[in-house]
Write a protein that holds these residues in place. Structure first.
Motif, PDB file in Angstrom:
ATOM      1  N   LEU A  16      -6.717  -0.852   8.708  1.00 54.53           N
ATOM      2  CA  LEU A  16      -8.127  -0.838   9.070  1.00 54.53           C
ATOM      3  C   LEU A  16      -8.739   0.537   8.869  1.00 54.53           C
ATOM      4  O   LEU A  16      -8.180   1.551   9.277  1.00 54.53           O
ATOM      5  CB  LEU A  16      -8.287  -1.239  10.538  1.00 54.53           C
ATOM      6  N   ALA A  17      -9.885   0.577   8.255  1.00 51.67           N
ATOM      7  CA  ALA A  17     -10.597   1.839   8.093  1.00 51.67           C
ATOM      8  C   ALA A  17     -11.190   2.257   9.429  1.00 51.67           C
ATOM      9  O   ALA A  17     -11.474   1.420  10.283  1.00 51.67           O
ATOM     10  CB  ALA A  17     -11.711   1.682   7.065  1.00 51.67           C
ATOM     11  N   PRO A  36      -6.406  -7.824   5.139  1.00 54.69           N
ATOM     12  CA  PRO A  36      -7.053  -7.322   3.919  1.00 54.69           C
ATOM     13  C   PRO A  36      -8.063  -6.214   4.172  1.00 54.69           C
ATOM     14  O   PRO A  36      -9.253  -6.345   3.914  1.00 54.69           O
ATOM     15  CB  PRO A  36      -7.731  -8.572   3.358  1.00 54.69           C
ATOM     16  N   GLY A  37      -7.581  -5.093   4.671  1.00 63.08           N
ATOM     17  CA  GLY A  37      -8.445  -3.939   4.874  1.00 63.08           C
ATOM     18  C   GLY A  37      -8.189  -2.925   3.783  1.00 63.08           C
ATOM     19  O   GLY A  37      -7.956  -3.269   2.633  1.00 63.08           O
ATOM     20  N   LEU A  90       0.705  12.645  11.168  1.00 62.65           N
ATOM     21  CA  LEU A  90      -0.317  11.939  10.407  1.00 62.65           C
ATOM     22  C   LEU A  90       0.199  11.429   9.070  1.00 62.65           C
ATOM     23  O   LEU A  90      -0.518  10.713   8.355  1.00 62.65           O
ATOM     24  CB  LEU A  90      -1.533  12.840  10.192  1.00 62.65           C
ATOM     25  N   THR A  91       1.435  11.785   8.719  1.00 60.18           N
ATOM     26  CA  THR A  91       2.006  11.313   7.458  1.00 60.18           C
ATOM     27  C   THR A  91       2.880  10.076   7.659  1.00 60.18           C
ATOM     28  O   THR A  91       3.369   9.503   6.684  1.00 60.18           O
ATOM     29  CB  THR A  91       2.855  12.417   6.799  1.00 60.18           C
ATOM     30  N   SER A  92       3.075   9.664   8.900  1.00 60.57           N
ATOM     31  CA  SER A  92       3.943   8.507   9.160  1.00 60.57           C
ATOM     32  C   SER A  92       3.272   7.228   8.683  1.00 60.57           C
ATOM     33  O   SER A  92       2.040   7.157   8.602  1.00 60.57           O
ATOM     34  CB  SER A  92       4.253   8.411  10.656  1.00 60.57           C
ATOM     35  N   PRO A  93       4.064   6.207   8.347  1.00 57.31           N
ATOM     36  CA  PRO A  93       3.480   4.944   7.878  1.00 57.31           C
ATOM     37  C   PRO A  93       2.522   4.367   8.912  1.00 57.31           C
ATOM     38  O   PRO A  93       2.752   4.463  10.109  1.00 57.31           O
ATOM     39  CB  PRO A  93       4.705   4.036   7.690  1.00 57.31           C
ATOM     40  N   ARG A  94       1.442   3.780   8.440  1.00 52.96           N
ATOM     41  CA  ARG A  94       0.498   3.164   9.353  1.00 52.96           C
ATOM     42  C   ARG A  94       0.069   1.811   8.832  1.00 52.96           C
ATOM     43  O   ARG A  94       0.209   1.518   7.645  1.00 52.96           O
ATOM     44  CB  ARG A  94      -0.707   4.060   9.600  1.00 52.96           C
ATOM     45  N   GLN A  95      -0.442   1.005   9.726  1.00 50.71           N
ATOM     46  CA  GLN A  95      -0.857  -0.341   9.372  1.00 50.71           C
ATOM     47  C   GLN A  95      -1.932  -0.777  10.361  1.00 50.71           C
ATOM     48  O   GLN A  95      -2.267  -0.046  11.290  1.00 50.71           O
ATOM     49  CB  GLN A  95       0.337  -1.288   9.437  1.00 50.71           C
TER      50      GLN A  95
END
Length: 296
Positions: free
Chosen positions: A140-141, A134-135, A190-195
């Motif tokens: 994560l920021a 839950p970020g 930098l546009t690729s999916p991130r988690q």
């Protein structure tokens, strides 16, 4: 006689633990590097005390706290993760200028590293759980005060190391590392999916406990493409890259994985340079890694 970094860290951990009601009268150092890891015998508690990390991370407490937060989330979700110590609140503590956190002591039943199939499968399962952390919407920021690319907070270590006046590099060596950093980060998509990620998901951070393999050391947890975590293992030439990817199972962008593998090697070069300042026996290895980035 002044205490060594390790000695001072142990002394601080014992003192802070005593104030929390934890007996650590027979402390044993389990590891010494980025942090000093101390088993506070006879208690089933391990102190993780920031050591070399404080040299390039201005707020080590923020990194240790986020590690505790993510580990707590994963434990609650049933993931195989080393848990924070139930003896104290899952927060950071400071003693004699040393920042630390406390973890449950679990005995390792084997010194062998996990094989490729185990690494790939366990990373796939870990990523599946971390997707629901839950970020922010994208995971994560970034840590306060940092602006790492794509949320990859550990990358900030590289320019921080190069900016230190006491860093033991020639001007040419520093320029070579800076040029590699600029080139490789420019190649990140930098546009690729991130988690949310483990952040340092190499085989050294899988521990063989009584209950099976468990993940530990989430200090570098961050947000970014899964290739960053996968590359922690595939960048190692002693590992079968194809077997890791097969066990991971999900599609991984081959081009971005190659970029992250190079960034992993660059990150490792910086850290060994830092370790060599404290441990002379690591200077040869630091030199080998530095040679990967020849001076033009």
């Amino acid at each position: 006689m002044a205490l060594t970094v390790s000695g001072a860290a142990v002394s601080a951990a014992v003192k802070v633990a005593a104030g929390l009601g934890i007996a650590g009268t027979d402390p044993v150092v389990l590891a010494d590097g980025a942090n000093v890891i101390v088993h506070l015998q006879p208690s089933p508690v391990v102190a993780k005390v920031a050591a070399s990390t404080a040299e390039i991370r201005p707020d080590p407490a923020a990194w240790l706290q986020r590690e505790l937060d993510v580990a707590t989330f994963l434990i609650d979700a049933g993931a195989p993760v080393l848990p924070p110590s139930p003896e104290v609140a899952a927060t950071t503590y400071v003693g004699d200028g040393h920042v630390m956190s406390f973890w449950r002591y679990l005995r390792s039943v084997s010194a062998e590293l996990a094989d490729e199939a185990t690494i790939g499968a366990m990373l796939r399962d870990l990523h599946a759980v971390l997707r629901s952390y839950p970020g922010t919407a994208s995971g994560l920021a970034p840590l306060a005060g940092l602006a790492p690319l794509a949320g990859l907070a550990p990358l900030a270590d590289i320019p921080a190391y190069l900016a230190r006046p006491q860093t033991r590099l020639t001007k040419g060596q520093a320029a070579a590392l800076a040029a590699a950093y600029a080139r490789l980060t420019a190649e990140l998509d930098l546009t690729s999916p991130r988690q949310s990620l483990h952040g340092d998901a190499g085989p050294g951070n899988l521990m063989a406990a009584d209950t099976g393999w468990i993940w530990n050391d989430f200090e570098d947890t961050c947000s970014g493409p899964v290739t960053w975590d996968v590359a922690a293992s595939t960048a190692n030439p002693r590992r079968d890259r194809a077997r890791i990817l097969a066990a991971y199972g999900a599609d991984v962008d081959a081009g971005q994985l190659a970029v992250c593998e190079q960034l992993r090697r660059l990150h490792l070069t910086v850290w060994y340079g830092l370790y060599a300042e404290r441990f002379p026996d690591l200077r040869a290895r630091a030199g080998e890694l530095l040679a990967l980035w020849p001076v033009p």
